[in-house]
Structures are given as structure tokens and as C-alpha cells.
Enzyme design. Structure first.
Site, short mmCIF file in Angstrom:
data_model
loop_
_atom_site.label_atom_id
_atom_site.label_comp_id
_atom_site.label_asym_id
_atom_site.label_seq_id
_atom_site.Cartn_x
_atom_site.Cartn_y
_atom_site.Cartn_z
N GLU A 122 65.02 35.94 23.30
CA GLU A 122 63.72 36.64 23.01
C GLU A 122 63.67 37.90 23.86
O GLU A 122 63.21 37.90 24.61
CB GLU A 122 62.76 35.69 22.70
CG GLU A 122 61.56 36.35 22.13
CD GLU A 122 60.36 35.41 22.48
OE1 GLU A 122 59.19 35.90 21.57
OE2 GLU A 122 60.13 34.54 23.14
N HIS A 209 57.83 34.00 15.72
CA HIS A 209 56.20 33.74 15.55
C HIS A 209 55.59 34.74 14.84
O HIS A 209 55.18 35.66 15.33
CB HIS A 209 55.77 33.59 17.06
CG HIS A 209 56.34 34.49 18.01
ND1 HIS A 209 56.04 36.01 18.06
CD2 HIS A 209 56.92 34.31 19.22
CE1 HIS A 209 56.39 36.60 18.97
NE2 HIS A 209 57.03 35.62 19.81
N ASN A 212 52.45 37.16 15.19
CA ASN A 212 52.14 37.49 16.75
C ASN A 212 53.49 38.74 16.98
O ASN A 212 54.51 38.50 16.97
CB ASN A 212 52.35 36.38 17.81
CG ASN A 212 51.31 35.53 17.54
OD1 ASN A 212 51.26 34.31 16.92
ND2 ASN A 212 49.78 35.97 17.66
N HIS A 244 47.07 31.23 19.24
CA HIS A 244 47.96 32.40 18.59
C HIS A 244 47.48 32.82 17.40
O HIS A 244 47.44 33.82 16.73
CB HIS A 244 49.39 32.06 18.62
CG HIS A 244 49.93 32.06 19.88
ND1 HIS A 244 49.82 31.09 21.05
CD2 HIS A 244 50.73 32.93 20.49
CE1 HIS A 244 50.45 31.54 21.97
NE2 HIS A 244 51.33 32.66 21.81
N ASP A 267 56.63 27.84 21.48
CA ASP A 267 56.81 28.89 22.36
C ASP A 267 56.22 28.51 23.72
O ASP A 267 55.72 29.40 24.47
CB ASP A 267 55.98 30.09 21.80
CG ASP A 267 56.09 31.40 22.22
OD1 ASP A 267 57.39 31.77 22.85
OD2 ASP A 267 55.22 32.43 22.40
N ALA A 302 50.76 34.79 26.95
CA ALA A 302 52.18 34.62 27.44
C ALA A 302 52.86 33.34 27.05
O ALA A 302 52.61 32.56 27.86
CB ALA A 302 52.21 35.06 28.84
N GLY A 303 53.30 33.19 25.80
CA GLY A 303 53.70 31.84 25.47
C GLY A 303 52.36 31.12 25.33
O GLY A 303 51.30 31.19 25.10
#
Length: 378
Positions: A122, A209, A212, A244, A267, A302-303
Site C-alpha cells: 500500500e 478501502h 476512504n 471509517h 486495515d 491511521a488504519g
């Protein structure tokens, strides 16, 4: 070794039925209805679903795959296995090419051992405008030749590349990935609708994702979300953690893409299975408060701290999926993305005996991987 699991509610692709199943030498050999033909391990009416398949995970249990530390990676895999994930892909984040190659080589060993299902890049070929929790100083324009070097470090175990379709060199790199059996995923992208479709035409088959790190839907500028949702060649990832995405957006994506094109992912980063505090995601400092991970500087998400059992449970309770549909988006469809659906992803005869036993409240009561209990139901 042979084991019969009896008195279960078995969740198969065809539906849910009261019955039993038999496991021999790590595979499912029989799936039956009603009373088991002989003695077995009674599950007292609990559900049996296929082991979860997580194709996008950065860490957990205080560890992080981008570190390339094999002991950390084993700890991460063990944490997620206790939560029902029996097939796990290790996701890296943007870093220098040397650091990416080093981590990839270390994780490739664990792929060869069967602990991990592959490696996912990623970054670093993502949009500066939509980089989220990636270090913008380390982002690069895609290069097929450069990517080939990273593939070499993975020794055949690089399975996915997230890339922004609008970047110079992106389409050629997507083609390079596809030619080498690597799944090209579009994400962390500021692409237009048309640029996104060009990426799909070049060979991209997954949306990293969805929603996002990409422009939102707009009635005059549909952008990547509309392109990825409507194209039947694309499977969309969703982070179903309640942070998210709003449940309505999860339902919207599911209603358009359906179970055959929807994959729930975690994630997850290092804080999964841990408490609030300070962590790292690659080189980026992350603060976790009330289970929500955000960059210490800037506050970008952040994840997540999600595990797949929670994603499954939320899919049923919040998104309104049936047990069969929830099993499809957490196991069968991600297995199909990886090209492994002939081996795993469903409670079916001949498939690998990767199973999760769930209570009425959809809490994990037991986990079996390759026919052996990780957590044995009592």
C-alpha cells in the site's frame, strides 16, 4: 486424524442448516443435515462459519508488518487467528525502496512457511493529495521497472499493489502487476471517474478501502467511487469498523456491488488487540484514543484496531447482512480475490478445514486452522 463437529448451525454458501461436518487430514470431508451419524464434538447449537480471510492488514498485538520483523509478524498472525482470521495478507505502507525490499524479503519467508497468504504494497505509488497516514516525503511516481525490483524481493509472494491511477506511469505499472499475477488495487487516489476506469481497463481489479482516501461522490464529478462501484470487474474493500464508514455507506456499497464483489477488511495496525496509546505505522507516529487510530500530527485516520470477528458481527447487526452473506464477504469473496476459493473460504466438502465457531451473539467460541484447533470450543 478425523473429527466430527455435531449439533451445529452450519453456514454454507447455500444457507444455514442444523447439522454436522467431518474433518479429516485438514480438510472438510462431509457436511450433513440433522443428527451426526456417529459420536462427535457437540457445538451445542453454535454457528460454524468459514475462517475469515483478511486481505488488508498492517498489524496487531503491538506489532507491525512494515517493520519486517518475523517475530512480530508471527505475533500479529496469532492475534488475528484468535479472532477468526485463518488466512492473512501482510500489508506494508509507504517507505524507502530499500526498507520495502528488506521487509518484503523477511515476510516472504513466512509466506513460504504458510503463515501468511502474501504481501500487499500500500504505497509508495499513491497520491500525495490522498496519502492519509503515509509519509508524503517517501511517495514516488510508479515505475514498472522499479516495481519489478520489489517483486524480486518478494520471491513470488507479492500478491497486491495499491496504486493511484492518475499518476504518471501508473497504467504501465498496473499492466506490469497484472502480467506478474499481482492484484492491482486502485486507492489513495485523487483520480477522476475517467482516470479510474482507465486503471481498471489496464487491469486493476480491487478498490482499496472504498470511500476512504479518495474524492467523495459528487453528482457532477462522480470520481473513483462511482467508477469502482459500478464496474463489475472490481471487488471493493470496506473497513466496517463504525469509524471509517457510516453504516449507510456500507449498505450502499453492498447493495450496488453485492456479496460477490464486496470484501470486508480490517486495515488493522499495531494497536489491534491492544489498548489506547502511542504506536507507529511504518515511520508515522499514531495515537490511539477510544480504539480510534489517528496520526499524531494532522489527525488523519491511521488504519484501525478492527478484527475480522467484529467486522462480521457489524455486517450482520449494522449492515443487515444474513449469516450467509456475512460469511461470503469475510471469507469466500476475499478467497476468490486471492484465487484461493477452490481451497478455502466456505464450509464445503473438499475445502481446507478453516473454521470459526460463533455463539448466538456472534462472539468467537472456537477457531480451527488446517484441521487443528487454535481455540477449542468448550
Amino acid at each position: 486424524m478425523s473429527i466430527t463437529l455435531a449439533d451445529a448451525r452450519v453456514v454454507t454458501p447455500e444457507g444455514v442448516h442444523e447439522g454436522w461436518l467431518t474433518v479429516e487430514d485438514g480438510r472438510i470431508t462431509h457436511v450433513g443435515r440433522g443428527t451426526a451419524p456417529g459420536p462427535g464434538h457437540s457445538l451445542a447449537g453454535r454457528y460454524v462459519v468459514p475462517g475469515f480471510v483478511d486481505i488488508h492488514c498492517h498489524g496487531g498485538a503491538g506489532g507491525s508488518f512494515p517493520n519486517g520483523d518475523q517475530d512480530e509478524a508471527r505475533r500479529i498472525a496469532a492475534l488475528h487467528a484468535r479472532h477468526g482470521t485463518t488466512t492473512l495478507m501482510a500489508s506494508l505502507v509507504t517507505a524507502s525502496l530499500d526498507d520495502l525490499a528488506r521487509a518484503t524479503s523477511a515476510l516472504a519467508d513466512l509466506c513460504e512457511d504458510g503463515l501468511l497468504a502474501g504481501i500487499h504494497f500500500e504505497g509508495p505509488y499513491i497520491s500525495r493529495a490522498r496519502c492519509g497516514a503515509h509519509d508524503p516525503a517517501l511517495l514516488r511516481d510508479p515505475s514498472p521497472g522499479e516495481f519489478a525490483g520489489l517483486l524480486a524481493a518478494g520471491r513470488g509472494h507479492v500478491r497486491m499493489l495499491t496504486i493511484a491511477a492518475e499518476l504518471p506511469g501508473a497504467l504501465d505499472t498496473v499492466r506490469e502487476a497484472a502480467a506478474n499475477g499481482v492484484i492491482a488495487a486502485l486507492g489513495h487516489s485523487d483520480a477522476t471517474y475517467e482516470q479510474t476506469l482507465a486503471g481498471v481497463d489496464a487491469g486493476a481489479r480491487v478498490a482499496t478501502h472504498l470511500y476512504n482516501a479518495m474524492p467523495p461522490l459528487h453528482h457532477r464529478k462522480p470520481g473513483p467511487i462511482a467508477a469502482l462501484l459500478e464496474d463489475e470487474r472490481v471487488t471493493v474493500e470496506l473497513i466496517n469498523d463504525g469509524v471509517h464508514l457510516h453504516p449507510a455507506m456500507t449498505r450502499l456499497a453492498y447493495d450496488v456491488a453485492g456479496p460477490a464483489r464486496t470484501v470486508l477488511i480490517t486495515d488493522a495496525m499495531a494497536a489491534a488487540g491492544m489498548g489506547d496509546g502511542s504506536y507507529l505505522l511504518g515511520p508515522m507516529k499514531v495515537e490511539v484514543t477510544d480504539g480510534v487510530a489517528r496520526l499524531a500530527e494532522g489527525g488523519s485516520i491511521a488504519g484501525s484496531t478492527l478484527t475480522m470477528d467484529v467486522a462480521f458481527r457489524r455486517a450482520v447487526r449494522e449492515a443487515g447482512l444474513s449469516m450467509t452473506e456475512a460469511a461470503e464477504v469475510t471469507a469466500l469473496t476475499p478467497a476468490r480475490v486471492l484465487g484461493l476459493d477452490d481451497r478455502l473460504g466456505s464450509v464445503s466438502v473438499g475445502r481446507q478445514a478453516d473454521l470459526v465457531v460463533l455463539t448466538d451473539d456472534l462472539e468467537v467460541a472456537g477457531v480451527m486452522r488446517h484441521g487443528s484447533w487454535i481455540t477449542e470450543p468448550r
